[in-house]
Design an enzyme around this catalytic site. Structure first.
Site, mmCIF file in Angstrom:
data_model
loop_
_atom_site.group_PDB
_atom_site.id
_atom_site.type_symbol
_atom_site.label_atom_id
_atom_site.label_comp_id
_atom_site.label_asym_id
_atom_site.label_seq_id
_atom_site.Cartn_x
_atom_site.Cartn_y
_atom_site.Cartn_z
ATOM 1 N N MET A 129 0.845 -1.197 0.000
ATOM 2 C CA MET A 129 0.000 0.000 0.000
ATOM 3 C C MET A 129 0.882 1.249 0.000
ATOM 4 S SD MET A 129 -3.427 -0.927 2.047
ATOM 5 C CE MET A 129 -2.848 -0.561 3.673
ATOM 6 N N GLY A 130 2.162 1.099 -0.292
ATOM 7 C CA GLY A 130 3.046 2.261 -0.367
ATOM 8 C C GLY A 130 3.527 2.715 0.995
ATOM 9 N N LEU A 145 6.649 3.122 1.601
ATOM 10 C CA LEU A 145 7.588 2.007 1.709
ATOM 11 C C LEU A 145 8.632 2.260 2.787
ATOM 12 C CD1 LEU A 145 8.202 1.095 -2.052
ATOM 13 C CD2 LEU A 145 6.389 0.325 -0.498
ATOM 14 N N GLY A 187 10.966 -2.809 5.662
ATOM 15 C CA GLY A 187 10.267 -4.104 5.600
ATOM 16 C C GLY A 187 9.832 -4.411 4.170
ATOM 17 N N HIS A 188 9.219 -3.424 3.512
ATOM 18 C CA HIS A 188 8.839 -3.605 2.107
ATOM 19 C C HIS A 188 10.083 -3.840 1.246
ATOM 20 C CE1 HIS A 188 5.542 -0.707 3.478
ATOM 21 N NE2 HIS A 188 4.842 -1.751 3.074
HETATM 22 P P1 AMP Z 1 1.434 -2.989 3.429
HETATM 23 O O1 AMP Z 1 1.988 -1.918 2.558
HETATM 24 O O2 AMP Z 1 1.326 -2.614 4.863
HETATM 25 O O3 AMP Z 1 0.177 -3.596 2.856
HETATM 26 O O4 AMP Z 1 2.513 -4.164 3.401
HETATM 27 C C1 AMP Z 1 2.948 -4.733 2.197
HETATM 28 C C2 AMP Z 1 3.722 -5.992 2.496
HETATM 29 O O5 AMP Z 1 4.859 -5.660 3.291
HETATM 30 C C3 AMP Z 1 2.904 -7.006 3.303
HETATM 31 O O6 AMP Z 1 3.177 -8.316 2.818
HETATM 32 C C4 AMP Z 1 3.419 -6.792 4.704
HETATM 33 O O7 AMP Z 1 3.292 -7.940 5.513
HETATM 34 C C5 AMP Z 1 4.872 -6.479 4.431
HETATM 35 N N1 AMP Z 1 5.462 -5.783 5.586
HETATM 36 C C6 AMP Z 1 4.954 -4.717 6.242
HETATM 37 N N2 AMP Z 1 5.742 -4.380 7.292
HETATM 38 C C7 AMP Z 1 6.768 -5.270 7.289
HETATM 39 C C8 AMP Z 1 7.915 -5.465 8.119
HETATM 40 N N3 AMP Z 1 8.163 -4.674 9.161
HETATM 41 N N4 AMP Z 1 8.756 -6.487 7.819
HETATM 42 C C9 AMP Z 1 8.512 -7.294 6.764
HETATM 43 N N5 AMP Z 1 7.453 -7.167 5.935
HETATM 44 C C10 AMP Z 1 6.587 -6.167 6.198
#
Ligand code: AMP
Length: 293
Positions: free
Chosen positions: A40-41, A43, A46-47
């Site tokens: 969802m951006g 970034l 983690g992303h």
């Molecule tokens: P989101 O943008 O929050 O939808 O996350 C996109 C992807 O990044 C999803 O698969 C999340 O689980 C992963 N993600 C978010 N935060 C972390 C993190 N701290 N470490 C690893 N992956 C993450």
């Protein structure tokens, strides 16, 4: 010249499913050799770790940036969710994305949509109990994105553990030809799991938020003595009741294999401890595999 070097290799920004199909054709790519990282951006590292993992394992990487309206309830933070798109594109490129897919809501959802994915009891517990719309929205958008991008592999973070379980069931039950790969949770030095929503926290709240991981680590450390989920829950409740400005939402222990609720912290069942907490009006999640190395 220096500016060119700094932005090499280039990234293609694809604003619609049609643009994505054209770009695949022009690059001679079929979906099977694509690694896909849906986001969802906003970034963060983690992303970026997921994008790097995808780049190491696939000839080309597509990162999608789409703040999915159907996984937000009306009172949630859809409108204020951070959208630093220029910065995101540069970060995705530098981490190894060849394509950044930025569809609009109308590209993915027609007016008056008739079709969505309904997730069963798995989507109604823990996160799904607090956010009843959430996993239906996630499963629906992930199905759409996988159909458009057609990746050979798709990457999800263990940070959102329940989501990985739902996505795996979606792929399995709908016979989607994609391998789901999981990335470890990336944390700040304090242990706080990185999240786009951390941007909502003040410095003091960020400090308070370290309680989530500290508590999970303590549960992991004490698992042999605690033995039962009930004892672990009482321990966690105790830690949170002593803390200022952070309120426990839920604590649960589930099996990594099939996500069933566990009563004992028996390593044979690969227990995962999951919790959510509120800090002001921000909800944060974290989890830990209790017997992982
Ligand atoms: P989101 O943008 O929050 O939808 O996350 C996109 C992807 O990044 C999803 O698969 C999340 O689980 C992963 N993600 C978010 N935060 C972390 C993190 N701290 N470490 C690893 N992956 C993450």
């Amino acid at each position: 010249m220096a500016a060119c070097l700094l932005t090499w290799p280039p990234v293609r920004i694809l604003e619609s499913p049609a643009a994505l199909r054209e770009a695949y054709a022009a690059a001679g790519l079929s979906g099977g050799n694509i690694g896909f990282v849906p986001t969802m951006g906003a970034l963060h590292a983690g992303h970026l770790a997921l994008i790097r993992q995808a780049a190491a394992e696939n000839p080309a990487v597509v990162v999608s940036i789409f703040v999915n309206p159907t996984q937000f309830a009306p009172e949630e933070d859809f409108a204020r969710y951070p959208r630093p798109i220029t910065q995101d594109i540069e970060l995705a490129r530098a981490a190894g994305a060849a394509f950044v897919f930025t569809p609009s809501a109308s590209d993915l959802y027609p007016a008056n949509p008739q079709i969505s994915v309904r997730v069963g009891p798995l989507g109604a517990v823990l996160e799904g109990e607090r956010r009843p719309h959430f996993f239906h929205g996630v499963a629906t958008v992930v199905l759409k994105l996988l159909q458009i991008v057609q990746p050979g592999r798709a990457y999800f973070g263990k940070k959102d553990y329940q989501q990985t379980v739902v996505v795996r069931r979606l792929v399995e039950e709908c016979f989607l030809p994609v391998e789901i790969r999981l990335g470890e949770t990336v944390r700040e030095p304090s242990g706080l799991a990185l999240s786009s929503r951390n941007a909502y926290l003040s410095a003091a709240q960020r400090e308070a938020a370290t309680l989530l991981y500290k508590t999970l680590q303590a549960v992991k450390h004490n698992a042999p003595q605690l033995q039962s989920t009930e004892a672990a829950f009482r321990y966690v409740e105790g830690r949170f009741s002593e803390a200022q400005g952070v309120a426990l939402d839920y604590f649960a222990v589930r099996a990594a294999t099939d996500f069933r609720a566990l009563e004992t912290l028996d390593p044979a069942h690969q227990p995962v401890a999951l919790l959510a907490a509120r800090i002001g009006d921000v909800r944060l999640l974290d989890n830990l595999e209790l017997f992982a190395a």
